[in-house]
Design a protein around this motif. Structure first.
Motif, PDB file in Angstrom:
ATOM      1  N   PHE A 270       0.828  -1.205   0.000  1.00  0.00           N
ATOM      2  CA  PHE A 270       0.000   0.000   0.000  1.00  0.00           C
ATOM      3  C   PHE A 270       0.864   1.258   0.000  1.00  0.00           C
ATOM      4  O   PHE A 270       0.651   2.175  -0.803  1.00  0.00           O
ATOM      5  CB  PHE A 270      -0.928   0.002   1.217  1.00  0.00           C
ATOM      6  N   GLU A 271       1.849   1.299   0.911  1.00  0.00           N
ATOM      7  CA  GLU A 271       2.683   2.493   1.014  1.00  0.00           C
ATOM      8  C   GLU A 271       3.482   2.745  -0.259  1.00  0.00           C
ATOM      9  O   GLU A 271       3.638   3.900  -0.682  1.00  0.00           O
ATOM     10  CB  GLU A 271       3.619   2.358   2.212  1.00  0.00           C
ATOM     11  N   LEU A 272       3.966   1.681  -0.874  1.00  0.00           N
ATOM     12  CA  LEU A 272       4.726   1.856  -2.109  1.00  0.00           C
ATOM     13  C   LEU A 272       3.823   2.303  -3.252  1.00  0.00           C
ATOM     14  O   LEU A 272       4.245   3.087  -4.113  1.00  0.00           O
ATOM     15  CB  LEU A 272       5.460   0.570  -2.474  1.00  0.00           C
ATOM     16  N   TYR A 273       2.583   1.817  -3.267  1.00  0.00           N
ATOM     17  CA  TYR A 273       1.651   2.301  -4.279  1.00  0.00           C
ATOM     18  C   TYR A 273       1.400   3.789  -4.077  1.00  0.00           C
ATOM     19  O   TYR A 273       1.422   4.586  -5.044  1.00  0.00           O
ATOM     20  CB  TYR A 273       0.318   1.551  -4.232  1.00  0.00           C
ATOM     21  N   GLU A 274       1.144   4.209  -2.848  1.00  0.00           N
ATOM     22  CA  GLU A 274       0.884   5.615  -2.563  1.00  0.00           C
ATOM     23  C   GLU A 274       2.091   6.484  -2.932  1.00  0.00           C
ATOM     24  O   GLU A 274       1.931   7.584  -3.491  1.00  0.00           O
ATOM     25  CB  GLU A 274       0.540   5.798  -1.081  1.00  0.00           C
ATOM     26  N   GLU A 275       3.283   5.976  -2.629  1.00  0.00           N
ATOM     27  CA  GLU A 275       4.507   6.702  -2.978  1.00  0.00           C
ATOM     28  C   GLU A 275       4.637   6.814  -4.489  1.00  0.00           C
ATOM     29  O   GLU A 275       4.937   7.887  -5.027  1.00  0.00           O
ATOM     30  CB  GLU A 275       5.704   5.971  -2.382  1.00  0.00           C
ATOM     31  N   TRP A 276       4.420   5.694  -5.182  1.00  0.00           N
ATOM     32  CA  TRP A 276       4.500   5.694  -6.647  1.00  0.00           C
ATOM     33  C   TRP A 276       3.446   6.620  -7.245  1.00  0.00           C
ATOM     34  O   TRP A 276       3.738   7.407  -8.159  1.00  0.00           O
ATOM     35  CB  TRP A 276       4.284   4.269  -7.165  1.00  0.00           C
ATOM     36  N   TYR A 277       2.229   6.589  -6.722  1.00  0.00           N
ATOM     37  CA  TYR A 277       1.143   7.399  -7.262  1.00  0.00           C
ATOM     38  C   TYR A 277       1.416   8.884  -7.061  1.00  0.00           C
ATOM     39  O   TYR A 277       1.168   9.712  -7.959  1.00  0.00           O
ATOM     40  CB  TYR A 277      -0.181   7.001  -6.599  1.00  0.00           C
ATOM     41  N   ALA A 278       1.954   9.248  -5.871  1.00  0.00           N
ATOM     42  CA  ALA A 278       2.285  10.658  -5.603  1.00  0.00           C
ATOM     43  C   ALA A 278       3.358  11.144  -6.572  1.00  0.00           C
ATOM     44  O   ALA A 278       3.284  12.274  -7.082  1.00  0.00           O
ATOM     45  CB  ALA A 278       2.753  10.813  -4.160  1.00  0.00           C
ATOM     46  N   GLU A 279       4.354  10.304  -6.843  1.00  0.00           N
ATOM     47  CA  GLU A 279       5.411  10.670  -7.788  1.00  0.00           C
ATOM     48  C   GLU A 279       4.838  10.844  -9.193  1.00  0.00           C
ATOM     49  O   GLU A 279       5.205  11.775  -9.915  1.00  0.00           O
ATOM     50  CB  GLU A 279       6.501   9.594  -7.786  1.00  0.00           C
TER      51      GLU A 279
END
Length: 287
Positions: A270-279
């Motif tokens: 989840f956190e990596l998806y959120e990080e990727w999506y923000a980028e």
């Protein structure tokens, strides 16, 4: 997490599959299916459901075997709000199964992938169509899963009567063409190896589809991480998100499995998806 419209339901762009919960391991020399089953007791499965929901996912692809259905019924009765897109349990009478899964927050059902491929390989497309028609009695959208791009392409071209597709990025039918599902044969996945050249074939197919898609086996059943450090694994996950979500349509979804014994994969994914999506959003704003 951002959501999409799945036939009138708001569903997170990334959802959770349950292969590890039902003992489906693709890295048997590291973690066997029995290891997964021993960890995923009834208590741990329901705790994982709760954790999935608390972290921010809101939907799952569970197997409709009696054990999993009962646990999900108990979880929902205790206040759980996950949504479910069901993989039928083919050894079970499907009329009985549909009565049971109708008791929970069901938003879809799909033709199980290995069963699709087995029937297709043996020239029995009519049986696939019969099954699809039967599951329509549930009153929800009906999809079809496959590990073979040719099956998805033919289903789209001939209109077999489905509303959505589940597309595996890896072909688990290599060396097993014409064989029934392991649910029926009892054969394990110990010798199933996934190959990177499968991915572009299914991704190219996804680009051509007009109906909603749920992409799965994003991480090749964990094989994509073998021999990698934790930091390398994190970069691989973000790279996979970039590869897959750049192809999926706005209302398409991706599904991943999680094994919680050794680390909190739910939280990490989840956190990596959120990080990727923000980028991704930041880059689009710059443009």
């Amino acid at each position: 997490m951002n959501t999409v419209d799945f036939f009138g339901h708001k569903v997170t762009k990334l959802i959770i599959g349950d292969n590890p919960m039902t003992g489906h391991s693709y890295i048997e020399d590291k973690t066997t299916g029995e290891d997964m089953k021993r960890f995923y007791t009834a208590e741990n499965i329901k705790a994982t459901f709760k954790h999935i929901e608390e972290i921010g996912f809101n939907a799952m692809l569970p197997l409709a075997d009696p054990y999993m259905v009962r646990l999900i019924q108990e979880y929902q009765a205790a206040g759980g709000n996950l949504k479910y897109i069901w993989q039928p349990y083919m050894p079970m009478n499907q009329k009985v199964s549909m009565r049971e899964i109708a008791k929970v927050n069901t938003i879809g059902i799909y033709h199980q992938g290995t069963t699709t491929d087995y029937l297709y390989e043996n020239g029995n497309i009519e049986k696939i169509k019969e099954n699809i028609k039967m599951w329509r009695e549930l009153g929800t959208p009906v999809g079809i899963a496959s590990h073979l791009p040719e099956v998805i392409q033919r289903c789209e071209e001939e209109d077999w009567g489905v509303d959505f597709y589940l597309t595996s990025l890896h072909n688990s039918r290599r060396g097993r063409r014409g064989e029934p599902s392991g649910f029926l044969s009892g054969k394990t996945k110990a010798h199933v190896k996934f190959y990177p050249q499968d991915r572009p074939l299914m991704l190219d197919t996804i680009r051509q589809l007009t109906k909603p898609v749920i992409a799965y086996k994003l991480f090749a059943g964990g094989q994509i991480f073998l021999g990698k450090t934790q930091e390398e694994k994190r970069e691989i996950i973000k790279g996979v998100y970039d590869e897959v979500f750049s192809v999926l349509k706005p209302n398409d979804i991706a599904a991943i499995g999680v094994f919680q014994r050794d680390m909190d994969e739910v939280k990490e994914d989840f956190e990596l998806y959120e990080e990727w999506y923000a980028e991704k959003m930041a880059k689009s704003e710059v443009k």
